[in-house]
Design a protein around this motif. Structure first.
Motif, PDB file in Angstrom:
ATOM      1  N   UNK A 228       0.838  -1.198   0.000  1.00  0.00           N
ATOM      2  CA  UNK A 228       0.000   0.000   0.000  1.00  0.00           C
ATOM      3  C   UNK A 228       0.875   1.250   0.000  1.00  0.00           C
ATOM      4  N   UNK A 321      -9.563  -4.536  -2.198  1.00  0.00           N
ATOM      5  CA  UNK A 321      -9.378  -3.792  -0.955  1.00  0.00           C
ATOM      6  C   UNK A 321      -8.368  -2.667  -1.128  1.00  0.00           C
ATOM      7  N   UNK A 324     -10.065   0.081  -2.986  1.00  0.00           N
ATOM      8  CA  UNK A 324     -11.028   0.744  -2.104  1.00  0.00           C
ATOM      9  C   UNK A 324     -10.301   1.639  -1.110  1.00  0.00           C
ATOM     10  N   UNK A 325      -9.155   1.148  -0.562  1.00  0.00           N
ATOM     11  CA  UNK A 325      -8.406   1.954   0.403  1.00  0.00           C
ATOM     12  C   UNK A 325      -7.861   3.208  -0.258  1.00  0.00           C
ATOM     13  N   UNK A 328     -10.585   5.536  -0.798  1.00  0.00           N
ATOM     14  CA  UNK A 328     -10.985   6.088   0.491  1.00  0.00           C
ATOM     15  C   UNK A 328     -10.046   7.212   0.903  1.00  0.00           C
ATOM     16  N   UNK A 329      -8.739   7.042   0.611  1.00  0.00           N
ATOM     17  CA  UNK A 329      -7.770   8.071   0.959  1.00  0.00           C
ATOM     18  C   UNK A 329      -7.815   9.234  -0.033  1.00  0.00           C
ATOM     19  N   UNK A 341     -15.378   3.246  -2.231  1.00  0.00           N
ATOM     20  CA  UNK A 341     -14.387   3.805  -1.308  1.00  0.00           C
ATOM     21  C   UNK A 341     -14.555   5.295  -1.150  1.00  0.00           C
TER      22      UNK A 341
END
Lengths: 394, 333
Positions: A228, A321, A324-325, A328-329, A341
């Motif tokens: 990530x 994921x 989506x992360x 989201x950020x 996200x």
């Protein structure tokens, strides 16, 4: 201090309860012989476990009927609904279909049939999003901030069942289109990662030598940085390249995550490939003078299919994921594309209204839950497949 | 020849080489950026002289190799360079903004890294005993209702995105039942328990995310051993199932368990980005995301390097621990 006393009291009560259950079970002559033996041989810890289980179920029932907010009731209802759906789906699968598929469904645990059902539902939603959704994902309405529920008395609007967001877009439509965008982009990314990873991995396994050394060392270096973090670093550069072009940012994100994820696929396919290339039939094919592509596609790929398929499910979850992360950020899929996200991030402040308007507070959880549900479903299926193929029973 | 010390030294050397390669990768990646910061700071209407001056100031006009070794030399002496955002700010606010060493990346990084370590250790203190206990119990009562329940719930916890778990915890423990604060307001004057209280929700989220994997690994590695003859022997001796598992199976199952614990600790430190953003926890992950958004390259570079170093170090620890706990690995064929 008071809480501590409560905790000590509950633990003591549970321990006493366990003893009580076991003593009662031994004292009363139960109708079946097996039950009598079960209580006679019961270790003390197991009886305490039984007491804890009964206690937990009791608390859940108490909460279900007397909880001040409806979230728990929704969660339990949802759980029961999904379980019944999975059960019906499995039942249909056992009755309808070919002999092979019937047999498959007969051996299937409920979790796996739940997973398959979820995947089918998501696939249908993603493909036919344009038909299912009541409005377009970029359509802006005059009424912004309509509350969910569809009841005009509480600030809702029957035309927008889940309300509209601060810009005035229909939230239900955006959640449905989110299936198309988020799942679709994750799927494309995973396919790309597999294309790169398996090609390089099989190539390294067949050719060996310096190709193998070079690719393996490059992969080692890429894997030494947490995924990530590395994705975020590369996205910084990608956003600088793309400027304000949101579409280009999304394309760069697909490429970056595909390359980073292909390292894991490379490792697996190289390991699987190395086990296959030493087989006699590969030797025979090589002696026949078959080409490299024949070796990869006709000899190695069919034999590596089962582990790669399971890996595909897991990798899809990770990619999904990660995307989506990132979204989201705020550095993943870019607006105006609807994406779960980003929706969670945009709607997250609503969670503070839980006491007053539970349905509004549930909106960010719906988008996040949509992500969770799919990954849980895929994981259930992969878990079942792995157990079936490797015989990880006992 | 194959003494344990030699093996550990060898692994440490490998780790250092990896770290060096990683630093090259990070530096090369950052240098792919189009244009440079001088341009970015000054914007469209910059005069060539001004751009040149800033380049001179930040050392951007040198050759990439020279810059890389300058940077590496700085990092080795604890100097990560100057934050662009802060440097920019300092120029507007006049040179004196209070603290000495304006905008030094190391100054920004240090307290944040300490906060992240605190969060990670709280999460580790909760999750490691919890996952070991749950795993041992699941192995003891395998294929029971408890085992199936734990299996399904841990699988669901692994597969949910962290922000989903985080918002559910906020909903349950901060909004409906206000037990812990939803925003982790951590600053220097807090007492230890206040700090633990503020850290609790992010720590619980991380616990939910990592417990599942450790617990499943504990269960799997114990169950793997249960078919071996010496376990059969212990059972036939008439030992209780609990004693068989704790005394006989667990010590031999430790290597994979330690391995997975170390990997999850690495995850706790590097995977905090999302959790810290949700709870506005002032850790290194949040600093990283903020710097990514404003493209503050020196901070991004430094954070990446810190994350990678932690990751490599913990992987190395896992490697060495498994060698120490399993004598067979000390004598590779």
């Amino acid at each position: 201090m008071n809480t501590l006393l409560w905790i000590i009291g509950i633990v003591a009560a549970l321990m006493a309860g366990g003893w009580l259950i076991r003593t009662l079970g031994r004292a009363i002559d139960l109708p079946s012989r097996q039950a009598n033996i079960y209580f006679r041989d019961m270790p003390y810890l197991a009886s305490v476990g039984l007491a804890v289980g009964i206690f937990a179920i009791g608390i859940l029932i108490y909460y279900y009927f007397l909880s001040p907010t409806p979230f728990f009731v929704w969660a339990v209802n949802g759980f029961i609904f999904f379980a019944i759906c999975a059960f019906i789906f499995r039942f249909i699968g056992r009755v309808v279909g070919t002999e092979g598929s019937k047999k498959l469904f007969r051996q299937m645990p409920l979790t796996a049939s739940f997973g398959i059902l979820i995947i089918i539902v998501y696939a249908i939603t993603a493909i036919f999003a344009g038909i299912i959704a009541p409005y377009g994902q970029e359509e802006v309405f005059a009424k912004a901030n309509v509350l969910p529920g569809g009841d005009p008395a509480t600030g809702g609007d029957p035309e927008h069942i889940l309300g509209t967001d601060p810009i005035g877009r229909d939230i239900l439509s955006r959640i449905i289109f989110g299936a198309q965008n988020t799942v679709g982009i994750a799927f494309i990314t995973t396919c790309l990662a597999f294309l790169i990873g398996t090609t390089m991995g099989f190539l390294a396994a067949i050719k060996g030598g310096w190709i193998d050394q070079l690719t393996s060392r490059v992969v080692d270096a890429l894997m030494a940085i947490p995924q990530l973090i590395f994705a975020l670093l590369l996205m910084t550069i990608a956003t600088a390249w793309a400027g304000s072009n949101g579409f280009l940012v999304t394309v760069y994100m697909i490429l970056i995550i595909a390359v980073l994820d292909s390292t894991r696929v490379y490792r697996l396919s190289r390991a699987v490939g190395l086990n296959i290339v030493v087989m006699d039939y590969i030797e025979a094919a090589k002696l026949r003078g078959e080409t490299l592509s024949y070796l990869v596609f006709k000899e190695i790929l069919p034999n590596a299919f089962a582990p790669l398929l399971a890996e595909f499910g897991l990798r899809f979850c990770f990619v999904f994921l990660t995307i989506a992360s990132l979204s989201f950020l705020g550095i993943g899929i870019q607006p105006p594309l609807a994406d779960w996200g980003t929706m969670v991030k945009d709607l997250s402040a609503f969670i503070n209204f839980a006491q007053f308007s539970p349905l509004t507070a549930a909106l960010p959880l719906m988008a996040a839950g949509a992500i969770a549900l799919l990954t849980v479903g895929v994981n259930f299926v992969v878990d079942w497949m792995l157990q079936k193929t490797s015989g990880l029973k006992e | 020849m194959h003494s344990v010390g030699m093996i550990i030294l060898q692994r440490l050397g490998l780790g250092l080489i990896t770290l060096f390669v990683v630093s090259v990768v990070i530096f090369a990646a950052v240098n792919l950026l189009p244009g440079d910061f001088a341009q970015a700071i000054l914007g469209q209407g910059a005069t060539p002289e001004a751009v040149e001056a800033i380049r001179e100031d930040l050392g951007l006009n040198k050759n990439p190799f020279v810059r890389y070794f300058d940077w590496l030399g700085g990092v080795l002496t604890g100097d990560f360079g100057t934050s662009f955002a802060q440097a920019n700010f300092a120029e507007f606010a006049g040179s004196d903004t209070g603290k000495g060493g304006i905008g030094s990346v190391a100054d920004q990084l240090r307290p944040r890294f300490a906060n992240t370590l605190f969060l990670a250790s709280v999460a580790a203190i909760i999750s490691i005993p919890l996952s070991l206990t749950l795993g041992i119990l699941a192995a003891l009562y395998r294929n029971s209702a408890y085992d199936r329940f734990i299996n399904v719930s841990t699988l669901s916890a692994i597969s949910s995105p962290e922000f989903f778990l985080a918002y559910i915890l906020i909903l349950v423990l901060a909004v409906i039942n206000p037990v812990f604060p939803a925003v982790s307001n951590v600053y220097d004057e807090l007492t230890f328990w206040e700090r633990v209280n503020a850290t609790m929700l992010p720590a619980l989220t991380l616990t939910l995310a990592v417990t599942a994997q450790m617990m499943r690994m504990t269960r799997a590695s114990i169950i793997n051993l249960l078919a071996s003859p010496y376990i059969e022997m212990a059972r036939l001796k008439g030992l209780s199932p609990m004693r068989v598992i704790i005394k006989h199976a667990l010590p031999n199952a430790l290597a994979p368990i330690i391995n997975v614990i170390a990997l999850n600790l690495a995850y706790l430190i590097t995977g905090v980005v999302v959790v810290e953003t949700v709870f506005v926890y002032p850790g290194i992950g949040q600093l990283f995301v903020d710097s990514v958004k404003i493209r503050d390259i020196p901070i991004v570079q430094a954070c990446c390097l810190v994350f990678a170093a932690t990751y490599i170090l913990l992987n190395l620890t896992a490697d060495i621990a498994s060698i120490l706990s399993n004598p067979r690995l000390r004598h590779p064929k």
